[in-house]
Design a protein around this motif. Sequence first.
Motif: not given
Length: 354
Positions: A100-107, A124-129
Amino acid sequence: MQQIGTNGSKVQTLNYSVSGDTDSDSFKSWQQLLASLFRVTRPFHRREHGFFASLTVYHLGLALVLHGKSDAVRYSRSDAWTLRDDLDHLFIHVCSQGGGHLRRAGENRRLNHLDVGIVDLASPLDFVAYASESVSLVLPRSLLSPTTGELDRQHGRILLRDTPVGGLLGQHIMTLCQTAPRLWLHEAVALARVTANLADTCLGIGAVSYPAPTTTSHGGLMRSIRGYIEARLHRPELAPEEVASAFLISRSQLYRLFETSGGVRHYISRRRLRRALLDICSPALRHRRIGDIAYDLGFRNEAHFSRIFHDAFGSSPRAARAASKRGDAEWLAVASPAPGGNQLEHWLKELMAG
């Protein structure tokens, strides 16, 4: 469908599985189950497709192990989400299949097969599995050293599978998941401590200087207050007045911070009782009188302690100890919420170091 069991006197487990369309009640129930961890949505390009997911959760007394399978899904935690659930745990995620893709602090960072992703649930977190299978470990922050690799800066870190540290920690977590159904509860508690020590060591090796996550003053204050209380549970005089004074806030402010827990006095009592439950049923402490354990946790009247213990867990301290000696998992089951409640949410809220 949700099922709860003890695997024949082993660790308590939660099993859940859904299948259906994205707009079906099944997917909505999956969202509700995980609402204590993440906001769950489907990636836009997958919303017209069917959905399948399953989850098994093992309660190791001091930590949780989650074994999940699912189609492509997006997990996120906003600032508002972290404030609402107020979890203070580290979520260590291993993709046994997929990624997946792990996104935090704009990265945006890619999490590949067998890589280990580190998530601070207070951030905060944004993760697409992708369609994947994974094993995750939930550790309360209080089980980990606050100085290990600057724990607040671990959020979003990825330990690659081909590094010694990433390979060791990832393999250990997957082996722990495979072993969990066969563990007696006292074994599970001991292995949870060993696993926390291993995670401490691995996170401290090669730690990089990620920027510390932006957290609200509320979240940081709550973590500090909980740590203050946890370190002083043995003091019978510990009271809301002392806590408020130590953090230079009013009692009304303190109550509002702990309002969802019934107030800080109730929170202190619950934490003492939970610690007492673990100690009373620990094989290493069976030689100790129940009254002495209660005294060490700030209870000065054994009869009063027995009464509120029974009120909290539906079982007397002696019955809980007897159940643990027989190898029953009843002592953990009595801490469960009423039938129909979100068992996973309850476990996450109660998960603290014993």
